[in-house]
Scaffold this motif. Structure first.
Motif, mmCIF file in Angstrom:
data_model
loop_
_atom_site.group_PDB
_atom_site.id
_atom_site.type_symbol
_atom_site.label_atom_id
_atom_site.label_comp_id
_atom_site.label_asym_id
_atom_site.label_seq_id
_atom_site.Cartn_x
_atom_site.Cartn_y
_atom_site.Cartn_z
ATOM 1 N N ASP A 161 0.870 -1.177 0.000
ATOM 2 C CA ASP A 161 0.000 0.000 0.000
ATOM 3 C C ASP A 161 0.906 1.225 0.000
ATOM 4 O OD1 ASP A 161 -1.586 2.187 0.708
ATOM 5 O OD2 ASP A 161 -2.663 1.127 2.296
ATOM 6 N N GLU A 162 0.882 1.944 -1.109
ATOM 7 C CA GLU A 162 1.839 3.038 -1.305
ATOM 8 C C GLU A 162 1.139 4.386 -1.395
ATOM 9 O OE1 GLU A 162 4.198 1.601 -4.637
ATOM 10 O OE2 GLU A 162 4.891 -0.142 -3.480
ATOM 11 N N VAL A 163 0.079 4.535 -0.613
ATOM 12 C CA VAL A 163 -0.780 5.708 -0.737
ATOM 13 C C VAL A 163 -0.074 7.014 -0.339
ATOM 14 C CG1 VAL A 163 -1.871 5.603 1.556
ATOM 15 C CG2 VAL A 163 -3.200 6.434 -0.416
ATOM 16 N N TYR A 164 1.030 6.894 0.425
ATOM 17 C CA TYR A 164 1.789 8.100 0.813
ATOM 18 C C TYR A 164 3.004 8.331 -0.075
ATOM 19 C CZ TYR A 164 -1.141 8.095 4.975
ATOM 20 O OH TYR A 164 -2.215 8.144 5.825
ATOM 21 N N ASP A 165 3.031 7.698 -1.255
ATOM 22 C CA ASP A 165 4.254 7.784 -2.077
ATOM 23 C C ASP A 165 4.644 9.219 -2.419
ATOM 24 O OD1 ASP A 165 2.191 8.174 -3.871
ATOM 25 O OD2 ASP A 165 2.908 6.737 -5.363
ATOM 26 N N HIS A 166 3.678 10.116 -2.543
ATOM 27 C CA HIS A 166 4.012 11.512 -2.855
ATOM 28 C C HIS A 166 4.488 12.279 -1.628
ATOM 29 C CE1 HIS A 166 2.083 10.579 -6.633
ATOM 30 N NE2 HIS A 166 2.386 11.759 -7.107
ATOM 31 N N TYR A 167 4.476 11.624 -0.490
ATOM 32 C CA TYR A 167 4.946 12.274 0.744
ATOM 33 C C TYR A 167 6.157 11.556 1.300
ATOM 34 C CZ TYR A 167 0.548 14.676 0.171
ATOM 35 O OH TYR A 167 -0.478 15.429 -0.347
ATOM 36 N N ASP A 168 7.003 11.097 0.392
ATOM 37 C CA ASP A 168 8.313 10.587 0.787
ATOM 38 C C ASP A 168 9.206 11.796 1.043
ATOM 39 O OD1 ASP A 168 10.777 9.375 1.067
ATOM 40 O OD2 ASP A 168 11.055 9.130 -1.106
ATOM 41 N N ARG A 180 -12.780 9.647 -3.141
ATOM 42 C CA ARG A 180 -12.783 8.178 -3.255
ATOM 43 C C ARG A 180 -12.406 7.682 -4.646
ATOM 44 N NH1 ARG A 180 -11.192 7.358 0.375
ATOM 45 N NH2 ARG A 180 -11.715 5.172 0.603
ATOM 46 N N VAL A 181 -11.185 8.002 -5.041
ATOM 47 C CA VAL A 181 -10.640 7.409 -6.261
ATOM 48 C C VAL A 181 -9.252 6.867 -5.952
ATOM 49 C CG1 VAL A 181 -10.008 7.740 -8.687
ATOM 50 C CG2 VAL A 181 -11.953 8.995 -7.725
ATOM 51 N N GLY A 182 -9.099 5.581 -6.103
ATOM 52 C CA GLY A 182 -7.815 4.917 -5.903
ATOM 53 C C GLY A 182 -7.636 3.859 -6.961
ATOM 54 N N TYR A 183 -6.601 3.037 -6.793
ATOM 55 C CA TYR A 183 -6.408 1.965 -7.768
ATOM 56 C C TYR A 183 -5.562 0.849 -7.184
ATOM 57 C CZ TYR A 183 -1.822 4.226 -8.703
ATOM 58 O OH TYR A 183 -0.572 4.772 -8.581
ATOM 59 N N ALA A 184 -5.676 -0.306 -7.813
ATOM 60 C CA ALA A 184 -4.803 -1.425 -7.508
ATOM 61 C C ALA A 184 -4.194 -1.901 -8.810
ATOM 62 C CB ALA A 184 -5.583 -2.551 -6.835
ATOM 63 N N ILE A 185 -2.924 -2.299 -8.729
ATOM 64 C CA ILE A 185 -2.229 -2.860 -9.898
ATOM 65 C C ILE A 185 -1.955 -4.327 -9.609
ATOM 66 C CG2 ILE A 185 -0.136 -2.792 -11.302
ATOM 67 C CD1 ILE A 185 -0.042 0.234 -10.723
ATOM 68 N N THR A 203 -1.207 -1.110 -4.207
ATOM 69 C CA THR A 203 -2.412 -0.296 -4.066
ATOM 70 C C THR A 203 -2.022 1.163 -3.834
ATOM 71 O OG1 THR A 203 -2.543 -0.674 -1.676
ATOM 72 C CG2 THR A 203 -3.713 -2.227 -3.094
ATOM 73 N N ASN A 204 -2.905 2.054 -4.246
ATOM 74 C CA ASN A 204 -2.612 3.475 -4.127
ATOM 75 C C ASN A 204 -3.923 4.236 -4.292
ATOM 76 O OD1 ASN A 204 -1.201 5.988 -4.106
ATOM 77 N ND2 ASN A 204 0.563 4.990 -5.059
ATOM 78 N N ALA A 205 -3.853 5.552 -4.139
ATOM 79 C CA ALA A 205 -5.041 6.381 -4.312
ATOM 80 C C ALA A 205 -4.587 7.817 -4.534
ATOM 81 C CB ALA A 205 -5.947 6.303 -3.085
ATOM 82 N N PHE A 206 -5.539 8.643 -4.967
ATOM 83 C CA PHE A 206 -5.269 10.069 -5.127
ATOM 84 C C PHE A 206 -5.716 10.842 -3.896
ATOM 85 C CE2 PHE A 206 -5.818 7.893 -9.099
ATOM 86 C CZ PHE A 206 -4.593 8.163 -9.690
ATOM 87 N N SER A 207 -6.195 10.113 -2.903
ATOM 88 C CA SER A 207 -6.768 10.706 -1.700
ATOM 89 C C SER A 207 -5.773 11.599 -0.970
ATOM 90 C CB SER A 207 -7.220 9.586 -0.765
ATOM 91 O OG SER A 207 -8.129 8.735 -1.425
ATOM 92 N N LYS A 208 -4.543 11.102 -0.812
ATOM 93 C CA LYS A 208 -3.535 11.874 -0.081
ATOM 94 C C LYS A 208 -2.772 12.767 -1.040
ATOM 95 C CE LYS A 208 -4.467 9.065 3.435
ATOM 96 N NZ LYS A 208 -5.210 9.421 4.644
#
Lengths: 366, 366
Positions: B188-195, B227-232, B214-219
């Motif tokens: 789960d890499e939902v904070y990837d833009h906050y590295d 509520r838009v995210g995605y799984a690869i 898994t990821n999302a545009f939420s953060k």
């Protein structure tokens, strides 16, 4: 995994990819306007402060739950706002199975194919109760099929695909059967605004700890893509359903909830009546043309669908694809809704071209 | 049912109801602006033709899947657009359990509490692997805990609540462990833009049929409510995950998908860098004040959270509620994230008032 995926998206994609003009009557996607207040709600939302772009309460925006509760005569605490009727039915069926009062789900034949798909996915077993030729469900037949193994009875009124609207007495009796067998009646009423007969009766009219009602704004506001629906649980069952909703989806989309709330508050009965009137006209046009073509067909009391039967042309997926390619009309195979309608095709009246569609069918089967 | 509901909404509601000014540091709800193109996308959507208000393809708008796939270096067919990272993680965990290669899910301690909740809901069992004091996960410890019973290993990097960013070698090794035990690594890499460290490594960097990201545009876009995210998924696993997505939610909200697509296309790196810089400043401000107060605390390499420990004040729900009432600062109890952090409190740096919050904490614990 062995659960089947409903075919709607497959047929829509097939029709889209066809190398000719196709009249799309596959899915229940209204082609009419959403309420102006829905559009205005989205515009307003776009300009709100950043905090309004963050999670709504998991069970739904408070004001929306209160608005729904007031209209349905229940307590706001009983309402869970969901990602459309799809999630509402999923939560309801999961809730029924989790009571450990049996793992069998009673479904109708014909059936909306998402229900058997969800049943299998949730580890339940299916048992089908046949409706009559008009699509009416006899509560005595449901009672005869019910047992200690029955976890839930899932019905849909107004019905997809038959167009039947269940009588008030039917709904009362179905709740009674659920009570007798310690099961849950799940009543999916997503077409309630498209009752063309004036006889629609909600399961909510019978107070009981054994019924869950699901619904959505997808059809009533012509916004299947926005994904805002709801389920109304008895007070005893709502807490665990909220937990599952939180664990699966966290919350339902907030711009959608905001816009639906605006539209609920500001849209008068004339909007809904206009859409019913349009549907009545399309039913008349389409069935007149089918009649002229000598086809068998249903005349819906509610919902969007007409089923038609053409001699020697069973309702298989292969035949539906052939009809797309050779007649330029896309419907759904009757077999997708169960064995009882395997000779039939289902057409959704969500296009202004219903007369042309019926003429194409008449010419093709001439 | 016996699955636990994460406490976030409970604590938020408690803080909202408090009879005093409370600085809200409970949940990871950004307080900064979404991209302007996101707002503009919603405005544009509001004026589209009625057909654009209907179901998006179940797996997501084609253009959005293509855009995501291009950015992540995968095939668009591998992408399922979900109702946030919440649904993405649910689909991934369900998919891992449905392979019938064990029913145990390896989780970290501390853990994001939705993972154990989902595990129990899906009928899996939990096994926890402790991270070190900095929140780093030792792949050897994961390997030691893995067995034939292991269905999945669920990790979150950058991590909530520890702020750890897992090393590239860790990610490679975790994929290797998943392969060795015929399990699935779910990253789960939902904070990837906050590295904040520049050391983030996605599990996608290691090609494998045994990892789901898994990821999302939420953060990243400050839109947890949309509520838009995605799984690869690996190609081998995507079909069944799409089926479940269809059977649970039918499709993800379309106005949200439309607006996210606009925002993805039109938002430059400066937007994301500005948000990281704000976060860096808040981390420095908050931890400086905690340092001055003599508290123990973590310094995150990524994500939104600082954990703090105050002598004689364990991280229980009761203590969190007392802190809301008596100090006017709302955090999350450490015990909600697992036994290892039960002495700690977690604070989300999603308020401009982090300095004031730290001062309130210092004064309260003085």
């Amino acid at each position: 995994m062995d659960y089947e995926t409903p075919l709607f998206f497959h047929v829509m994609e097939y029709a889209d990819a066809a190398d000719r003009d196709v009249i799309d009557m596959v899915s229940g996607n209204p082609d009419w306007e959403p309420p102006e207040a829905l559009r205005e709600g989205l515009r307003e939302y776009a300009d709100l402060e950043p905090d309004r772009f963050q999670y709504a309460p998991s069970a739904g925006l408070r004001e929306l739950r209160v608005e729904i509760a007031a209209r349905r005569g229940v307590d706001a605490e009983q309402v869970v706002v969901t990602n459309g009727a799809g999630e509402a039915n999923y939560l309801a069926m999961a809730r029924a199975l989790e009571r450990d009062q049996g793992d069998e789900i009673l479904l109708t034949d014909p059936v909306y194919p998402y229900y058997p798909g969800k049943t299998t996915m949730l580890g339940g077993t299916q048992r089908f109760v046949a409706t009559d030729d008009e699509g009416q469900l006899d509560p005595a037949a449901v009672r005869a099929a019910a047992s200690d193994e029955t976890a839930a009875i899932v019905v849909n009124t107004p019905n997809n695909p038959t167009g039947a609207v269940y009588r008030a007495e039917t709904m009362r009796e179905l709740v009674a059967v659920a009570e007798e067998y310690d099961a849950i009646l799940i009543s999916d009423e997503v077409y309630d605004h498209y009752d063309l007969s004036g006889t629609f009766a909600s399961a909510l009219e019978t107070d009981s700890a054994h019924r869950i009602v699901t619904n959505a704004f997808s059809k009533s506001m012509a916004i299947t893509g926005v994904r805002v629906g709801y389920a109304i649980f008895p007070p005893e069952l709502v807490a665990d359903a909220r937990s599952r909703h939180m664990l699966v989806n966290v919350a339902t989309t907030r711009p959608g909830q905001y816009a639906v709330l605006q539209a609920l508050r500001e849209t008068g009965p004339d909007y809904y009546e206009r859409n019913r009137e349009r549907l009545r006209e399309r039913v008349a046009t389409f069935t007149d043309a089918l009649e002229a073509a000598g086809a068998e067909y249903t005349t819906p009391s509610g919902s969007f669908y007409v089923m038609a039967r053409f001699e020697g042309y069973p309702g298989t997926l292969a035949n539906v694809e052939r009809l797309i390619d050779e007649a330029g009309v896309a419907g759904m195979p009757g077999e997708a809704f169960g064995d009882s309608r395997s000779e039939w095709l289902r057409f959704a009246l969500v296009t202004p071209r219903v007369e042309e569609a019926a003429e194409r069918l008449a010419a093709y089967f001439d």
